[in-house]
Design a protein around this motif. Structure first.
Motif, PDB file in Angstrom:
ATOM      1  N   LYS A   1       3.684  -7.386  -4.709  1.00  0.00           N
ATOM      2  CA  LYS A   1       2.802  -7.460  -5.876  1.00  0.00           C
ATOM      3  C   LYS A   1       1.525  -6.656  -5.638  1.00  0.00           C
ATOM      4  O   LYS A   1       1.026  -5.975  -6.532  1.00  0.00           O
ATOM      5  N   ALA A   2       1.010  -6.736  -4.412  1.00  0.00           N
ATOM      6  CA  ALA A   2      -0.216  -6.011  -4.080  1.00  0.00           C
ATOM      7  C   ALA A   2       0.001  -4.509  -4.213  1.00  0.00           C
ATOM      8  O   ALA A   2      -0.853  -3.799  -4.754  1.00  0.00           O
ATOM      9  N   TRP A   3       1.123  -4.009  -3.723  1.00  0.00           N
ATOM     10  CA  TRP A   3       1.395  -2.580  -3.797  1.00  0.00           C
ATOM     11  C   TRP A   3       1.515  -2.129  -5.253  1.00  0.00           C
ATOM     12  O   TRP A   3       1.013  -1.069  -5.628  1.00  0.00           O
ATOM     13  N   SER A   4       2.165  -2.939  -6.081  1.00  0.00           N
ATOM     14  CA  SER A   4       2.279  -2.608  -7.506  1.00  0.00           C
ATOM     15  C   SER A   4       0.901  -2.526  -8.154  1.00  0.00           C
ATOM     16  O   SER A   4       0.609  -1.572  -8.889  1.00  0.00           O
ATOM     17  N   LEU A   5       0.052  -3.527  -7.886  1.00  0.00           N
ATOM     18  CA  LEU A   5      -1.307  -3.509  -8.436  1.00  0.00           C
ATOM     19  C   LEU A   5      -2.102  -2.326  -7.901  1.00  0.00           C
ATOM     20  O   LEU A   5      -2.863  -1.692  -8.639  1.00  0.00           O
ATOM     21  N   PHE A   6      -1.933  -2.030  -6.624  1.00  0.00           N
ATOM     22  CA  PHE A   6      -2.646  -0.903  -6.021  1.00  0.00           C
ATOM     23  C   PHE A   6      -2.280   0.410  -6.717  1.00  0.00           C
ATOM     24  O   PHE A   6      -3.149   1.223  -7.030  1.00  0.00           O
TER      25      PHE A   6
ATOM     26  N   PRO B   1       7.255 -12.002   4.167  1.00  0.00           N
ATOM     27  CA  PRO B   1       7.929 -11.275   5.240  1.00  0.00           C
ATOM     28  C   PRO B   1       7.168 -10.003   5.656  1.00  0.00           C
ATOM     29  O   PRO B   1       7.336  -9.519   6.762  1.00  0.00           O
ATOM     30  N   ASP B   2       6.348  -9.450   4.775  1.00  0.00           N
ATOM     31  CA  ASP B   2       5.527  -8.284   5.125  1.00  0.00           C
ATOM     32  C   ASP B   2       4.095  -8.751   5.330  1.00  0.00           C
ATOM     33  O   ASP B   2       3.662  -9.730   4.733  1.00  0.00           O
TER      34      ASP B   2
ATOM     35  N   VAL C   1      -1.374  -1.719   4.175  1.00  0.00           N
ATOM     36  CA  VAL C   1      -2.328  -0.624   4.325  1.00  0.00           C
ATOM     37  C   VAL C   1      -1.702   0.634   4.942  1.00  0.00           C
ATOM     38  O   VAL C   1      -2.246   1.724   4.791  1.00  0.00           O
ATOM     39  N   ARG C   2      -0.577   0.485   5.591  1.00  0.00           N
ATOM     40  CA  ARG C   2       0.114   1.659   6.114  1.00  0.00           C
ATOM     41  C   ARG C   2       0.729   2.417   4.962  1.00  0.00           C
ATOM     42  O   ARG C   2       0.875   3.561   4.895  1.00  0.00           O
TER      43      ARG C   2
END
Length: 72
Positions: A43-48, A64-65, A71-72
């Motif tokens: 979800k964080a990556w999608s928002l980012f 799990p991640d 951040v990588r």
């Protein structure tokens, strides 16, 4: 020089809902108004990718991640 925190977008990532809510509440007290919240890396990556936040605060240890994967 003063900073206008209400213009900054911040993304907060934590898999523990109480900590996520607490962090967002504290950021509001400090003057941030555009606070994005995610409970996992996906979800964080999608928002980012959509919102392009100025600041990212992430929990280091999530399953799990984890925050380092984000951040990588």
């Amino acid at each position: 020089m003063t900073y206008e925190l209400k213009k900054a977008t911040i993304l907060v990532v934590d898999d523990m809902q109480p900590m996520l809510a607490l962090t967002a509440s504290l950021l509001k007290i400090f003057g941030f108004t555009d606070i994005l919240q995610a409970s996992d890396v996906e979800k964080a990556w999608s928002l980012f990718c959509i919102k392009n936040p100025d600041i990212v605060l992430t929990d280091w240890l999530m399953e799990p991640d984890d925050g380092l994967d984000l951040v990588r």
